[in-house]
Design a protein around this motif. Structure first.
Motif, PDB file in Angstrom:
ATOM      1  N   ARG A  39       0.834  -1.213   0.000  1.00 61.08           N
ATOM      2  CA  ARG A  39       0.000   0.000   0.000  1.00 61.08           C
ATOM      3  C   ARG A  39       0.865   1.258   0.000  1.00 61.08           C
ATOM      4  O   ARG A  39       0.600   2.206  -0.734  1.00 61.08           O
ATOM      5  N   ARG A  40       1.901   1.269   0.821  1.00 65.11           N
ATOM      6  CA  ARG A  40       2.776   2.436   0.897  1.00 65.11           C
ATOM      7  C   ARG A  40       3.484   2.678  -0.432  1.00 65.11           C
ATOM      8  O   ARG A  40       3.524   3.793  -0.948  1.00 65.11           O
ATOM      9  N   LEU A  41       4.051   1.613  -0.991  1.00 63.57           N
ATOM     10  CA  LEU A  41       4.732   1.755  -2.280  1.00 63.57           C
ATOM     11  C   LEU A  41       3.782   2.254  -3.348  1.00 63.57           C
ATOM     12  O   LEU A  41       4.104   3.187  -4.090  1.00 63.57           O
ATOM     13  N   ALA A  42       2.630   1.628  -3.458  1.00 60.85           N
ATOM     14  CA  ALA A  42       1.673   2.018  -4.492  1.00 60.85           C
ATOM     15  C   ALA A  42       1.239   3.466  -4.306  1.00 60.85           C
ATOM     16  O   ALA A  42       1.196   4.243  -5.266  1.00 60.85           O
ATOM     17  N   ARG A  43       0.937   3.835  -3.091  1.00 60.57           N
ATOM     18  CA  ARG A  43       0.467   5.197  -2.814  1.00 60.57           C
ATOM     19  C   ARG A  43       1.548   6.230  -3.157  1.00 60.57           C
ATOM     20  O   ARG A  43       1.279   7.214  -3.837  1.00 60.57           O
ATOM     21  N   THR A  44       2.771   6.016  -2.721  1.00 61.26           N
ATOM     22  CA  THR A  44       3.806   7.030  -2.919  1.00 61.26           C
ATOM     23  C   THR A  44       4.390   7.007  -4.329  1.00 61.26           C
ATOM     24  O   THR A  44       4.660   8.062  -4.896  1.00 61.26           O
ATOM     25  N   LEU A  45       4.567   5.836  -4.909  1.00 58.60           N
ATOM     26  CA  LEU A  45       5.204   5.768  -6.219  1.00 58.60           C
ATOM     27  C   LEU A  45       4.226   6.040  -7.354  1.00 58.60           C
ATOM     28  O   LEU A  45       4.600   6.645  -8.361  1.00 58.60           O
ATOM     29  N   ASN A  46       2.968   5.613  -7.213  1.00 60.60           N
ATOM     30  CA  ASN A  46       1.962   5.904  -8.242  1.00 60.60           C
ATOM     31  C   ASN A  46       1.705   7.397  -8.331  1.00 60.60           C
ATOM     32  O   ASN A  46       1.396   7.912  -9.407  1.00 60.60           O
ATOM     33  N   ALA A  47       1.771   8.087  -7.221  1.00 57.60           N
ATOM     34  CA  ALA A  47       1.432   9.506  -7.178  1.00 57.60           C
ATOM     35  C   ALA A  47       2.474  10.384  -7.849  1.00 57.60           C
ATOM     36  O   ALA A  47       2.198  11.538  -8.167  1.00 57.60           O
ATOM     37  N   ASP A  48       3.658   9.868  -8.072  1.00 51.36           N
ATOM     38  CA  ASP A  48       4.715  10.668  -8.670  1.00 51.36           C
ATOM     39  C   ASP A  48       4.542  10.684 -10.184  1.00 51.36           C
ATOM     40  O   ASP A  48       4.638   9.652 -10.833  1.00 51.36           O
ATOM     41  N   GLY A  49       4.285  11.829 -10.742  1.00 48.64           N
ATOM     42  CA  GLY A  49       4.013  11.947 -12.170  1.00 48.64           C
ATOM     43  C   GLY A  49       5.224  11.884 -13.071  1.00 48.64           C
ATOM     44  O   GLY A  49       5.086  11.952 -14.292  1.00 48.64           O
ATOM     45  N   ARG A  50       6.424  11.723 -12.507  1.00 48.62           N
ATOM     46  CA  ARG A  50       7.616  11.681 -13.343  1.00 48.62           C
ATOM     47  C   ARG A  50       7.775  10.361 -14.081  1.00 48.62           C
ATOM     48  O   ARG A  50       8.546  10.272 -15.028  1.00 48.62           O
ATOM     49  N   TRP A  51       7.074   9.330 -13.628  1.00 53.40           N
ATOM     50  CA  TRP A  51       7.159   8.023 -14.268  1.00 53.40           C
ATOM     51  C   TRP A  51       5.812   7.323 -14.208  1.00 53.40           C
ATOM     52  O   TRP A  51       4.935   7.692 -13.443  1.00 53.40           O
ATOM     53  N   GLU A  52       5.690   6.290 -15.026  1.00 52.74           N
ATOM     54  CA  GLU A  52       4.521   5.406 -15.000  1.00 52.74           C
ATOM     55  C   GLU A  52       4.894   4.222 -14.118  1.00 52.74           C
ATOM     56  O   GLU A  52       5.998   3.677 -14.246  1.00 52.74           O
ATOM     57  N   THR A  53       3.987   3.813 -13.236  1.00 53.24           N
ATOM     58  CA  THR A  53       4.232   2.676 -12.356  1.00 53.24           C
ATOM     59  C   THR A  53       3.365   1.506 -12.781  1.00 53.24           C
ATOM     60  O   THR A  53       2.166   1.662 -13.008  1.00 53.24           O
ATOM     61  N   VAL A  54       3.986   0.331 -12.873  1.00 50.03           N
ATOM     62  CA  VAL A  54       3.303  -0.917 -13.201  1.00 50.03           C
ATOM     63  C   VAL A  54       3.733  -1.950 -12.168  1.00 50.03           C
ATOM     64  O   VAL A  54       4.906  -1.997 -11.793  1.00 50.03           O
ATOM     65  N   PHE A  55       2.808  -2.776 -11.713  1.00 49.14           N
ATOM     66  CA  PHE A  55       3.138  -3.879 -10.820  1.00 49.14           C
ATOM     67  C   PHE A  55       3.224  -5.156 -11.635  1.00 49.14           C
ATOM     68  O   PHE A  55       2.261  -5.533 -12.308  1.00 49.14           O
ATOM     69  N   ALA A  56       4.389  -5.809 -11.610  1.00 52.36           N
ATOM     70  CA  ALA A  56       4.552  -7.140 -12.207  1.00 52.36           C
ATOM     71  C   ALA A  56       4.255  -8.132 -11.090  1.00 52.36           C
ATOM     72  O   ALA A  56       4.967  -8.150 -10.078  1.00 52.36           O
ATOM     73  N   VAL A  57       3.200  -8.909 -11.250  1.00 52.27           N
ATOM     74  CA  VAL A  57       2.675  -9.688 -10.131  1.00 52.27           C
ATOM     75  C   VAL A  57       2.803 -11.190 -10.338  1.00 52.27           C
ATOM     76  O   VAL A  57       2.867 -11.684 -11.451  1.00 52.27           O
ATOM     77  N   THR A  58       2.839 -11.871  -9.225  1.00 52.89           N
ATOM     78  CA  THR A  58       2.734 -13.311  -9.168  1.00 52.89           C
ATOM     79  C   THR A  58       1.820 -13.654  -8.001  1.00 52.89           C
ATOM     80  O   THR A  58       1.887 -12.971  -6.979  1.00 52.89           O
ATOM     81  N   PRO A  59       0.935 -14.618  -8.132  1.00 52.40           N
ATOM     82  CA  PRO A  59       0.608 -15.348  -9.351  1.00 52.40           C
ATOM     83  C   PRO A  59       0.123 -14.404 -10.455  1.00 52.40           C
ATOM     84  O   PRO A  59      -0.344 -13.302 -10.198  1.00 52.40           O
ATOM     85  N   ASP A  60       0.250 -14.899 -11.674  1.00 60.17           N
ATOM     86  CA  ASP A  60       0.034 -14.053 -12.843  1.00 60.17           C
ATOM     87  C   ASP A  60      -1.339 -13.395 -12.906  1.00 60.17           C
ATOM     88  O   ASP A  60      -1.455 -12.293 -13.426  1.00 60.17           O
ATOM     89  N   ALA A  61      -2.366 -14.033 -12.402  1.00 54.78           N
ATOM     90  CA  ALA A  61      -3.727 -13.477 -12.484  1.00 54.78           C
ATOM     91  C   ALA A  61      -4.078 -12.596 -11.285  1.00 54.78           C
ATOM     92  O   ALA A  61      -5.199 -12.121 -11.180  1.00 54.78           O
ATOM     93  N   ALA A  62      -3.130 -12.370 -10.394  1.00 54.85           N
ATOM     94  CA  ALA A  62      -3.409 -11.614  -9.166  1.00 54.85           C
ATOM     95  C   ALA A  62      -3.853 -10.193  -9.479  1.00 54.85           C
ATOM     96  O   ALA A  62      -3.280  -9.526 -10.331  1.00 54.85           O
ATOM     97  N   LYS A  63      -4.865  -9.767  -8.788  1.00 53.47           N
ATOM     98  CA  LYS A  63      -5.368  -8.403  -8.870  1.00 53.47           C
ATOM     99  C   LYS A  63      -5.790  -8.011  -7.471  1.00 53.47           C
ATOM    100  O   LYS A  63      -6.002  -8.844  -6.616  1.00 53.47           O
ATOM    101  N   GLY A  64      -5.933  -6.750  -7.231  1.00 54.91           N
ATOM    102  CA  GLY A  64      -6.414  -6.338  -5.931  1.00 54.91           C
ATOM    103  C   GLY A  64      -6.220  -4.866  -5.684  1.00 54.91           C
ATOM    104  O   GLY A  64      -5.501  -4.188  -6.421  1.00 54.91           O
ATOM    105  N   PRO A  65      -6.832  -4.373  -4.629  1.00 56.33           N
ATOM    106  CA  PRO A  65      -6.734  -2.947  -4.311  1.00 56.33           C
ATOM    107  C   PRO A  65      -5.334  -2.534  -3.863  1.00 56.33           C
ATOM    108  O   PRO A  65      -5.040  -1.350  -3.811  1.00 56.33           O
ATOM    109  N   TRP A  66      -4.484  -3.483  -3.573  1.00 57.06           N
ATOM    110  CA  TRP A  66      -3.146  -3.183  -3.077  1.00 57.06           C
ATOM    111  C   TRP A  66      -2.275  -2.476  -4.102  1.00 57.06           C
ATOM    112  O   TRP A  66      -1.247  -1.909  -3.756  1.00 57.06           O
ATOM    113  N   THR A  67      -2.660  -2.444  -5.377  1.00 51.02           N
ATOM    114  CA  THR A  67      -1.881  -1.691  -6.372  1.00 51.02           C
ATOM    115  C   THR A  67      -2.346  -0.240  -6.465  1.00 51.02           C
ATOM    116  O   THR A  67      -1.766   0.535  -7.223  1.00 51.02           O
TER     117      THR A  67
END
Length: 149
Positions: A39-67
């Motif tokens: 949550r901390r990483l997603a919140r702080t790194l997603n908010a920075d407009g200097r780059w695009e943030t993508v989460f490479a996840v395992t298991p491959d189909a994982a999704k959730g609010p944590w990103t």
């Protein structure tokens, strides 16, 4: 096109995250730490407009609010080096930095410093005390198939 930050992450599931830490503090506490860290990483790194943030996840189909709304992509099969190489090679050639999700001290300034270094270098590494690295970044060049071999 903005630079790309890839966060390598394991979906927060009991018994599958931070297993070395779990041996010392228990699986439930390790999961609690992992969720908070994601949550901390997603919140702080997603908010920075200097780059695009993508989460490479395992298991491959994982999704959730944590990103926190960041897009996800599967890590796929293979050892860690193969999965990291695949992530770094995906998409158009642009400066790309990859970090793990288990680095509590990482801040946007560290990521910005890596991207700044890539203006003058083909690759950058954030060295770890154990001899490994906590960050790897590449400029516009894509890694060769044996980059992490």
């Amino acid at each position: 096109m903005r630079p790309l930050l890839i966060v390598f992450a394991r979906a927060p599931r009991l018994g599958t995250v931070n297993t070395r830490l779990a041996r010392a503090i228990g699986a439930v506490e390790a999961l609690r730490f992992h969720r908070a860290q994601l949550r901390r990483l997603a919140r702080t790194l997603n908010a920075d407009g200097r780059w695009e943030t993508v989460f490479a996840v395992t298991p491959d189909a994982a999704k959730g609010p944590w990103t926190q709304g960041a897009p996800t992509r599967p890590q796929g099969a293979g050892d860690l080096g193969e999965r990291m190489m695949r992530a770094l090679r995906a998409g158009p050639a642009r400066p790309t930095v990859l970090i793990g999700a288990d680095i509590p001290a990482v801040r946007p300034a560290h990521i910005a410093e890596a991207f700044a270094a890539l203006r003058a270098a083909d690759a950058v590494f954030g060295p770890a005390e154990d001899g490994g690295f906590w960050l790897v970044g590449l400029g516009r060049r894509r890694p060769t198939p044996r980059f992490f071999a």
